[in-house]
Design an enzyme around this catalytic site. Structure first.
Site, PDB file in Angstrom:
ATOM      1  CG  ASP A  10      -1.890  -1.112   1.277  1.00 28.38           C
ATOM      2  OD1 ASP A  10      -2.285  -1.581   0.200  1.00 28.38           O
ATOM      3  OD2 ASP A  10      -2.269  -1.520   2.385  1.00 28.38           O
ATOM      4  CG  HIS A  11       1.353   4.147  -2.558  1.00 27.16           C
ATOM      5  ND1 HIS A  11       2.477   4.815  -2.984  1.00 27.16           N
ATOM      6  CD2 HIS A  11       1.203   3.108  -3.415  1.00 27.16           C
ATOM      7  CE1 HIS A  11       2.982   4.223  -4.050  1.00 27.16           C
ATOM      8  NE2 HIS A  11       2.221   3.175  -4.336  1.00 27.16           N
TER       9      HIS A  11
END
Length: 205
Positions: free
Chosen positions: A72-73
């Site tokens: 994820d970011h």
């Protein structure tokens, strides 16, 4: 193709491997990227698989272009971009965000024994895929999947169980994936030709 070995994994060309460990008779397909992951005995991934922060059980069948533990970011900060956590790549006087990477690594996807992840499927971080489960090609798995369930779609939802709950429970109890290599070889023709029910009737002793 070279024979698989209990001594070392068969790793095809152009793979990127970092903090990866392997059981016996493991194969890593061409161009795959494996980061912070363990492959149990007899598991394999086909070409161009991306696997990060994952525990792969035994006898897992991972098709080409699949992704497990898709990273994820950060979504709650003002920016999503790499410069927040890969900061040393952008600024001479900055360091990478070690806490972010540690949190990412802690979000482990767990893939059960004798599972099948279809072409191009994605399994998100912290998802558990139960033993014997199947993920259809192109599916995006965002929630845990029970043992011996077939899921498909985006997001993935149950289609149907592979077997009745009674058969599934008996297979879980049999745990044939823990058998020795010699035991597997002795039972090979029965694995090939018997239905699950008939196989259980023969080997439940």
């Amino acid at each position: 193709m070279a024979n698989l070995s209990d001594d070392a994994p068969l790793i095809h060309s152009d793979c990127i491997l970092h903090e990866a460990t392997y059981g016996r008779f493991v194969e890593i397909g061409q161009g795959s990227r494996i980061i912070n992951a363990h492959f149990g005995d007899y598991s394999y991934c086909d070409r161009m698989a991306e696997i990060a922060n994952a525990e792969i059980g035994k006898f897992a069948n991972i098709a080409a272009f699949s992704r497990i533990g898709a990273t994820d970011h950060p979504m709650t900060t003002a920016s999503l971009h790499h410069f927040l956590y890969r900061s040393a790549d952008y600024f001479d006087d900055a360091e990478h965000d070690a806490a972010f990477f540690a949190h990412r690594a802690s979000r482990v996807a767990k893939i059960g024994h004798d599972t099948w992840i279809g072409h191009g499927a994605i399994v998100k971080p912290e998802v558990t895929l139960g033993h014997g489960a199947i993920v259809a090609a192109g599916a995006v798995v965002t929630k845990d999947v029970p043992p011996y369930m077939i899921v498909a779609g985006t997001p993935a939802t149950p289609m149907r169980p592979r077997f009745s709950q009674t058969i599934a429970d008996r297979l879980l109890d049999l745990a044939w994936w823990d058998w020795s290599h010699d035991h597997l070889r002795a039972a090979l023709l029965d694995f090939r030709h018997l239905t699950a029910d008939a196989f259980l009737e023969k080997y439940e002793r």
